[in-house]
Design a protein around this motif. Structure first.
Motif, PDB file in Angstrom:
ATOM      1  N   THR A  97     -40.059  29.641  -2.595  1.00 40.40           N
ATOM      2  CA  THR A  97     -40.802  28.581  -3.286  1.00 40.40           C
ATOM      3  C   THR A  97     -41.769  29.177  -4.288  1.00 40.40           C
ATOM      4  O   THR A  97     -41.916  28.677  -5.417  1.00 40.40           O
ATOM      5  N   ASP A  98     -42.428  30.267  -3.908  1.00 46.39           N
ATOM      6  CA  ASP A  98     -43.329  30.948  -4.838  1.00 46.39           C
ATOM      7  C   ASP A  98     -42.583  31.374  -6.098  1.00 46.39           C
ATOM      8  O   ASP A  98     -43.067  31.172  -7.227  1.00 46.39           O
ATOM      9  N   ALA A  99     -41.405  31.972  -5.927  1.00 46.58           N
ATOM     10  CA  ALA A  99     -40.623  32.438  -7.072  1.00 46.58           C
ATOM     11  C   ALA A  99     -40.217  31.276  -7.966  1.00 46.58           C
ATOM     12  O   ALA A  99     -40.247  31.387  -9.203  1.00 46.58           O
ATOM     13  N   MET A 100     -39.841  30.144  -7.363  1.00 45.10           N
ATOM     14  CA  MET A 100     -39.464  28.972  -8.146  1.00 45.10           C
ATOM     15  C   MET A 100     -40.644  28.455  -8.965  1.00 45.10           C
ATOM     16  O   MET A 100     -40.501  28.178 -10.168  1.00 45.10           O
ATOM     17  N   LEU A 101     -41.805  28.343  -8.338  1.00 47.41           N
ATOM     18  CA  LEU A 101     -42.967  27.812  -9.039  1.00 47.41           C
ATOM     19  C   LEU A 101     -43.456  28.747 -10.137  1.00 47.41           C
ATOM     20  O   LEU A 101     -43.923  28.294 -11.192  1.00 47.41           O
ATOM     21  N   LYS A 102     -43.348  30.039  -9.929  1.00 52.79           N
ATOM     22  CA  LYS A 102     -43.783  31.004 -10.939  1.00 52.79           C
ATOM     23  C   LYS A 102     -42.764  31.153 -12.071  1.00 52.79           C
ATOM     24  O   LYS A 102     -43.087  31.714 -13.121  1.00 52.79           O
ATOM     25  N   GLY A 103     -41.541  30.642 -11.869  1.00 56.09           N
ATOM     26  CA  GLY A 103     -40.475  30.784 -12.850  1.00 56.09           C
ATOM     27  C   GLY A 103     -40.606  29.829 -14.018  1.00 56.09           C
ATOM     28  O   GLY A 103     -41.531  29.007 -14.092  1.00 56.09           O
ATOM     29  N   ASP A 104     -39.617  29.886 -14.943  1.00 55.20           N
ATOM     30  CA  ASP A 104     -39.744  29.149 -16.198  1.00 55.20           C
ATOM     31  C   ASP A 104     -39.548  27.648 -16.054  1.00 55.20           C
ATOM     32  O   ASP A 104     -39.796  26.897 -17.000  1.00 55.20           O
ATOM     33  N   SER A 105     -39.124  27.143 -14.884  1.00 50.54           N
ATOM     34  CA  SER A 105     -39.028  25.697 -14.688  1.00 50.54           C
ATOM     35  C   SER A 105     -40.387  25.060 -14.427  1.00 50.54           C
ATOM     36  O   SER A 105     -40.553  23.848 -14.604  1.00 50.54           O
ATOM     37  N   PHE A 106     -41.363  25.887 -14.007  1.00 51.22           N
ATOM     38  CA  PHE A 106     -42.688  25.358 -13.713  1.00 51.22           C
ATOM     39  C   PHE A 106     -43.762  26.141 -14.472  1.00 51.22           C
ATOM     40  O   PHE A 106     -43.936  25.939 -15.662  1.00 51.22           O
ATOM     41  N   PHE A 107     -44.469  27.054 -13.809  1.00 47.72           N
ATOM     42  CA  PHE A 107     -45.600  27.712 -14.456  1.00 47.72           C
ATOM     43  C   PHE A 107     -45.199  28.743 -15.509  1.00 47.72           C
ATOM     44  O   PHE A 107     -45.976  29.043 -16.410  1.00 47.72           O
ATOM     45  N   ASP A 108     -44.006  29.315 -15.394  1.00 47.13           N
ATOM     46  CA  ASP A 108     -43.548  30.343 -16.321  1.00 47.13           C
ATOM     47  C   ASP A 108     -44.616  31.435 -16.473  1.00 47.13           C
ATOM     48  O   ASP A 108     -45.133  31.711 -17.554  1.00 47.13           O
ATOM     49  N   GLY A 109     -44.929  32.054 -15.335  1.00 42.34           N
ATOM     50  CA  GLY A 109     -46.003  33.042 -15.306  1.00 42.34           C
ATOM     51  C   GLY A 109     -45.799  34.221 -16.216  1.00 42.34           C
ATOM     52  O   GLY A 109     -46.775  34.856 -16.628  1.00 42.34           O
ATOM     53  N   ALA A 110     -44.558  34.543 -16.567  1.00 41.09           N
ATOM     54  CA  ALA A 110     -44.316  35.666 -17.479  1.00 41.09           C
ATOM     55  C   ALA A 110     -44.901  35.383 -18.862  1.00 41.09           C
ATOM     56  O   ALA A 110     -45.404  36.287 -19.538  1.00 41.09           O
ATOM     57  N   LYS A 111     -44.830  34.117 -19.303  1.00 41.91           N
ATOM     58  CA  LYS A 111     -45.369  33.741 -20.615  1.00 41.91           C
ATOM     59  C   LYS A 111     -46.811  33.261 -20.540  1.00 41.91           C
ATOM     60  O   LYS A 111     -47.595  33.464 -21.467  1.00 41.91           O
ATOM     61  N   PHE A 112     -47.145  32.600 -19.440  1.00 44.04           N
ATOM     62  CA  PHE A 112     -48.464  31.984 -19.308  1.00 44.04           C
ATOM     63  C   PHE A 112     -49.087  32.436 -17.992  1.00 44.04           C
ATOM     64  O   PHE A 112     -49.037  31.719 -16.979  1.00 44.04           O
TER      65      PHE A 112
END
Length: 201
Positions: A95-110
């Motif tokens: 779930t953490d990986a999904m939320l941090k991914g580009d469908s939600f928070f997109d942590g790599a960009k933001f």
């Protein structure tokens, strides 16, 4: 030790000469002016999102930032707090990986979630205080209003020892921040509860 501020009651005060007690303090007199750093280990924002079956719960942790109160404006404050998306946790790695991914928070960009407010009124222990500011998330900045209560304060009896403890709530619509994925199976509304501690530096 923090002085608890029970709901509907004035904070406790030490006795002065004779049996009399000090009157309830005005907001400005509860706070010593200064630069208050957020306690990264003790501060967290819990989130809850409803779904058709169950829901999602997790925490934003390990923030950086500060509350600043100046002698010129002792009843107001500036606030700047940032939470790293990479530290988001739900207790489930997938779930953490999904939320941090580009469908939600997109942590790599933001990589950062930020709340900032200027000229914010100081919270009181008796009633919630509305603090208007700006929330930046997923590259989008939107106005929000926190409902904040002063949970406790350690008086500034020695330099650097003053501690502030706040609790608060906020509800947002994630689609306003470009994170509408999963609707209507997962609610657009996100409820946030805040528990924050600051130490005078």
């Amino acid at each position: 030790m923090l002085v608890p501020a029970a709901s509907g009651q004035a904070p406790e005060h030490r006795p002065v000469s004779g049996p009399e007690q000090r009157p309830a303090q005005a907001p400005a007199s509860l706070y010593a002016p200064g630069h208050y750093l957020v306690d990264s280990a003790a501060t967290r924002v819990h989130f809850h999102v409803k779904a058709l079956v169950g829901g999602y719960d997790g925490d934003f942790v390990a923030p950086e930032g500060a509350v600043v109160i100046t002698p010129e404006h002792p009843d107001r404050a500036s606030i700047d707090i940032r939470f790293p998306v990479d530290k988001l946790t739900t207790g489930d790695s997938s779930t953490d990986a999904m939320l941090k991914g580009d469908s939600f928070f997109d942590g790599a960009k933001f990589p950062t979630i930020r709340f900032a407010a200027q000229d914010a009124p100081l919270a009181t222990p008796d009633t919630p205080t509305a603090i208007a500011g700006e929330l930046t998330m997923h590259g989008q900045t939107r106005p929000v209003t926190l409902s904040v209560r002063l949970a406790g304060v350690t008086p500034d009896e020695a330099p650097g020892l003053s501690v502030l403890h706040f609790t608060g709530t906020l509800s947002i619509e994630r689609s306003q921040f470009g994170m509408g994925f999963g609707r209507p199976f997962v609610s657009d509304k996100v409820d946030l509860s805040i528990d924050a501690i600051f130490h005078r530096s």
